[in-house]
Motif scaffolding. Structure first.
Motif, PDB file in Angstrom:
ATOM      1  N   LEU A  94      44.424  22.803  71.394  1.00  0.00           N
ATOM      2  CA  LEU A  94      44.149  24.623  70.643  1.00  0.00           C
ATOM      3  C   LEU A  94      44.813  24.518  69.299  1.00  0.00           C
ATOM      4  O   LEU A  94      43.292  25.316  68.169  1.00  0.00           O
ATOM      5  CB  LEU A  94      44.781  25.154  71.061  1.00  0.00           C
ATOM      6  N   SER A  95      45.326  23.775  68.834  1.00  0.00           N
ATOM      7  CA  SER A  95      45.193  23.777  66.787  1.00  0.00           C
ATOM      8  C   SER A  95      43.762  23.438  66.003  1.00  0.00           C
ATOM      9  O   SER A  95      43.665  23.907  65.480  1.00  0.00           O
ATOM     10  CB  SER A  95      46.813  23.427  66.814  1.00  0.00           C
ATOM     11  N   ILE A  96      44.086  22.267  66.463  1.00  0.00           N
ATOM     12  CA  ILE A  96      42.056  21.695  65.966  1.00  0.00           C
ATOM     13  C   ILE A  96      41.630  23.025  65.866  1.00  0.00           C
ATOM     14  O   ILE A  96      40.676  23.109  65.384  1.00  0.00           O
ATOM     15  CB  ILE A  96      42.007  20.209  66.903  1.00  0.00           C
ATOM     16  N   ALA A  97      40.945  23.672  67.369  1.00  0.00           N
ATOM     17  CA  ALA A  97      40.514  24.057  67.815  1.00  0.00           C
ATOM     18  C   ALA A  97      40.308  25.345  66.442  1.00  0.00           C
ATOM     19  O   ALA A  97      39.529  25.764  66.272  1.00  0.00           O
ATOM     20  CB  ALA A  97      39.609  24.487  69.500  1.00  0.00           C
ATOM     21  N   LEU A  98      41.262  25.938  66.989  1.00  0.00           N
ATOM     22  CA  LEU A  98      41.467  27.326  66.393  1.00  0.00           C
ATOM     23  C   LEU A  98      41.313  27.022  64.318  1.00  0.00           C
ATOM     24  O   LEU A  98      40.611  27.774  63.472  1.00  0.00           O
ATOM     25  CB  LEU A  98      42.705  27.601  65.870  1.00  0.00           C
ATOM     26  N   HIS A  99      41.838  25.358  63.817  1.00  0.00           N
ATOM     27  CA  HIS A  99      41.561  25.341  62.561  1.00  0.00           C
ATOM     28  C   HIS A  99      40.219  25.414  62.056  1.00  0.00           C
ATOM     29  O   HIS A  99      39.184  25.978  61.146  1.00  0.00           O
ATOM     30  CB  HIS A  99      42.399  23.869  62.390  1.00  0.00           C
ATOM     31  N   TYR A 100      39.229  25.226  63.408  1.00  0.00           N
ATOM     32  CA  TYR A 100      37.788  24.560  62.887  1.00  0.00           C
ATOM     33  C   TYR A 100      36.824  26.072  63.069  1.00  0.00           C
ATOM     34  O   TYR A 100      36.027  25.963  62.116  1.00  0.00           O
ATOM     35  CB  TYR A 100      36.894  23.889  63.954  1.00  0.00           C
ATOM     36  N   TYR A 101      37.907  26.689  64.384  1.00  0.00           N
ATOM     37  CA  TYR A 101      36.851  27.799  63.937  1.00  0.00           C
ATOM     38  C   TYR A 101      36.842  28.528  62.763  1.00  0.00           C
ATOM     39  O   TYR A 101      36.003  29.789  63.028  1.00  0.00           O
ATOM     40  CB  TYR A 101      37.089  28.997  65.078  1.00  0.00           C
ATOM     41  N   ALA A 102      38.441  28.873  62.743  1.00  0.00           N
ATOM     42  CA  ALA A 102      38.944  29.840  61.184  1.00  0.00           C
ATOM     43  C   ALA A 102      38.314  29.186  60.667  1.00  0.00           C
ATOM     44  O   ALA A 102      37.545  29.956  59.815  1.00  0.00           O
ATOM     45  CB  ALA A 102      39.956  29.747  61.438  1.00  0.00           C
ATOM     46  N   ALA A 103      37.939  27.677  59.652  1.00  0.00           N
ATOM     47  CA  ALA A 103      37.050  27.503  59.257  1.00  0.00           C
ATOM     48  C   ALA A 103      35.676  27.708  58.927  1.00  0.00           C
ATOM     49  O   ALA A 103      34.622  28.475  58.028  1.00  0.00           O
ATOM     50  CB  ALA A 103      37.589  25.697  58.708  1.00  0.00           C
ATOM     51  N   ALA A 104      35.127  27.771  60.102  1.00  0.00           N
ATOM     52  CA  ALA A 104      33.489  28.069  60.203  1.00  0.00           C
ATOM     53  C   ALA A 104      33.148  29.626  60.063  1.00  0.00           C
ATOM     54  O   ALA A 104      31.819  30.415  59.249  1.00  0.00           O
ATOM     55  CB  ALA A 104      33.147  27.320  61.819  1.00  0.00           C
ATOM     56  N   ASP A 105      34.638  30.142  60.663  1.00  0.00           N
ATOM     57  CA  ASP A 105      34.470  32.277  60.321  1.00  0.00           C
ATOM     58  C   ASP A 105      34.103  32.427  58.737  1.00  0.00           C
ATOM     59  O   ASP A 105      33.697  32.993  58.082  1.00  0.00           O
ATOM     60  CB  ASP A 105      35.580  32.353  60.596  1.00  0.00           C
ATOM     61  N   LYS A 106      35.210  31.293  57.936  1.00  0.00           N
ATOM     62  CA  LYS A 106      35.871  31.869  56.295  1.00  0.00           C
ATOM     63  C   LYS A 106      34.106  31.190  55.774  1.00  0.00           C
ATOM     64  O   LYS A 106      34.550  31.485  55.258  1.00  0.00           O
ATOM     65  CB  LYS A 106      36.899  30.539  56.478  1.00  0.00           C
ATOM     66  N   TRP A 107      33.697  29.925  56.199  1.00  0.00           N
ATOM     67  CA  TRP A 107      32.671  29.194  55.739  1.00  0.00           C
ATOM     68  C   TRP A 107      30.890  30.135  56.005  1.00  0.00           C
ATOM     69  O   TRP A 107      30.423  31.011  54.876  1.00  0.00           O
ATOM     70  CB  TRP A 107      32.332  28.298  55.940  1.00  0.00           C
ATOM     71  N   ARG A 108      31.251  30.897  56.794  1.00  0.00           N
ATOM     72  CA  ARG A 108      30.400  31.776  57.388  1.00  0.00           C
ATOM     73  C   ARG A 108      30.526  33.534  56.710  1.00  0.00           C
ATOM     74  O   ARG A 108      29.056  33.500  56.130  1.00  0.00           O
ATOM     75  CB  ARG A 108      29.780  32.325  58.744  1.00  0.00           C
ATOM     76  N   ASP A 109      31.671  33.681  56.352  1.00  0.00           N
ATOM     77  CA  ASP A 109      31.620  34.968  55.453  1.00  0.00           C
ATOM     78  C   ASP A 109      32.019  35.196  53.870  1.00  0.00           C
ATOM     79  O   ASP A 109      31.121  35.580  53.276  1.00  0.00           O
ATOM     80  CB  ASP A 109      33.170  35.688  55.727  1.00  0.00           C
ATOM     81  N   ASP A 110      32.589  34.013  53.554  1.00  0.00           N
ATOM     82  CA  ASP A 110      32.911  33.535  52.298  1.00  0.00           C
ATOM     83  C   ASP A 110      32.462  32.322  51.567  1.00  0.00           C
ATOM     84  O   ASP A 110      31.714  32.635  50.225  1.00  0.00           O
ATOM     85  CB  ASP A 110      34.291  33.467  51.901  1.00  0.00           C
ATOM     86  N   ARG A 111      31.536  31.836  52.399  1.00  0.00           N
ATOM     87  CA  ARG A 111      30.732  30.544  51.836  1.00  0.00           C
ATOM     88  C   ARG A 111      31.429  29.391  51.269  1.00  0.00           C
ATOM     89  O   ARG A 111      31.845  28.921  49.954  1.00  0.00           O
ATOM     90  CB  ARG A 111      29.436  30.771  50.600  1.00  0.00           C
ATOM     91  N   SER A 112      32.986  29.436  51.277  1.00  0.00           N
ATOM     92  CA  SER A 112      34.148  28.743  50.878  1.00  0.00           C
ATOM     93  C   SER A 112      33.822  26.847  51.040  1.00  0.00           C
ATOM     94  O   SER A 112      33.083  26.666  52.350  1.00  0.00           O
ATOM     95  CB  SER A 112      35.525  28.857  51.436  1.00  0.00           C
ATOM     96  N   LEU A 113      33.676  26.319  50.214  1.00  0.00           N
ATOM     97  CA  LEU A 113      33.441  25.129  50.121  1.00  0.00           C
ATOM     98  C   LEU A 113      34.868  24.524  50.710  1.00  0.00           C
ATOM     99  O   LEU A 113      34.795  23.356  51.291  1.00  0.00           O
ATOM    100  CB  LEU A 113      33.506  24.394  48.848  1.00  0.00           C
ATOM    101  N   THR A 114      35.716  24.895  50.174  1.00  0.00           N
ATOM    102  CA  THR A 114      37.345  24.464  51.034  1.00  0.00           C
ATOM    103  C   THR A 114      36.912  24.617  53.125  1.00  0.00           C
ATOM    104  O   THR A 114      37.161  23.292  53.432  1.00  0.00           O
ATOM    105  CB  THR A 114      38.492  25.107  50.652  1.00  0.00           C
TER     106      THR A 114
END
Length: 281
Positions: A93-113
């Motif tokens: 769950l930890s892996i999936a949560l961090h991946y999807y949270a990063a995907a959400d941040k990329w989609r919303d903010d275009r965060s390169l990190t």
């Protein structure tokens, strides 16, 4: 929205804190075994709580592994650790949560990190999706709905919080058995609590940076901090009520410490923190 399900070390015995630390290290060890060094970097207090809860509830149904070893974070002094079957579940769950949270941040903010983290976790996330399809589907669905509400500048805090509540309910849904309803109820209430507390914690920063926050309109009403506090107390009362039905014996002192005290450690306002008794009513 990680890091709100904390232990209150000052209110816990040294022996109990040592057991908590051993579970934290055990989850870290399983993250490393299943997902490598990068997996260890996704370790969180929130999933340590879930690991301890499930290990206590299903105590004796899977082998408990214990040991004492050095690790990258503690190369000189060996650390005691313990882990059972729920640790592998929480590691995934930890892996999936961090991946999807990063995907959400990329989609919303275009965060390169965030984009870089997605690339690093993508292969691990695919393996987790194969093992935990229902939980991963819930993460994608609820984060997408939450993103939609954010884009619409939804100022109904309950609607936004419900998305994270449903997500957490899915994560607590470990096994289709007699305890499923209570676990989902705990996850739902705790998820709403985390989302609203995080929104309150970020309110000043979000206002300054013009970022979305579901509490903008609510925070303009008289006595809003007290009203928010009472709402959060109600959510934790629901969470605690479901918890008390579960036959958790091992580490019950740790779990109660977190639910009745630790979750309030990041209450962001200067007034008195909500009393522990409110969660136990």
């Amino acid at each position: 929205m990680f890091g709100y399900v904390l232990i209150n070390k000052e209110a816990l015995s040294p022996q109990a804190f040592a057991r908590y630390q051993a579970s934290y290290c055990g989850l870290c060890r399983r993250l490393g075994r299943l997902h490598g060094l990068l997996g260890r970097l996704t370790l969180s207090y929130d999933l340590t709580f879930l690991d301890i809860l499930l290990s206590s509830l299903y105590e004796g149904e899977s082998e408990l592994c214990e040991g004492c070893a050095r690790c990258p974070a503690h190369p000189l002094r060996p650390q005691c650790w313990r882990a059972s079957a729920p640790a592998d579940y929480c590691a995934d769950l930890s892996i999936a949560l961090h991946y999807y949270a990063a995907a959400d941040k990329w989609r919303d903010d275009r965060s390169l990190t965030a984009l870089a983290l997605m690339g690093l976790l993508r292969g691990r996330k695919r393996r987790v999706e194969a093992r935990r399809p229902a939980q991963c589907t819930a993460m994608r669905t609820e984060l997408a709905e939450l993103s939609r509400l954010e884009k619409a500048n939804c100022q109904e805090p309950d609607a936004a919080a419900a998305c994270f509540g449903r997500l957490m309910a899915a994560l607590f849904d470990y096994r289709d058995d007699r305890w499923r309803g209570e676990l989902r109820a705990m996850g739902m209430a705790l998820g709403k609590f985390i989302y609203l507390l995080d929104a309150a914690d970020d309110l000043a920063k979000d206002r300054k940076k013009h970022h979305y926050n579901p509490l903008y309109r609510f925070s303009e009403t008289e006595g809003w901090q007290q009203a928010l506090r009472e709402g959060l107390e109600g959510l934790m009362a629901q969470c605690a009520a479901a918890f008390r039905i579960l036959p958790c014996v091992d580490d019950a002192d740790i779990l109660e410490n977190i639910l009745y005290s630790g979750v309030w450690l990041r209450w962001p306002f200067p007034q008195e923190k909500p009393p522990e008794a409110a969660a136990q009513d």
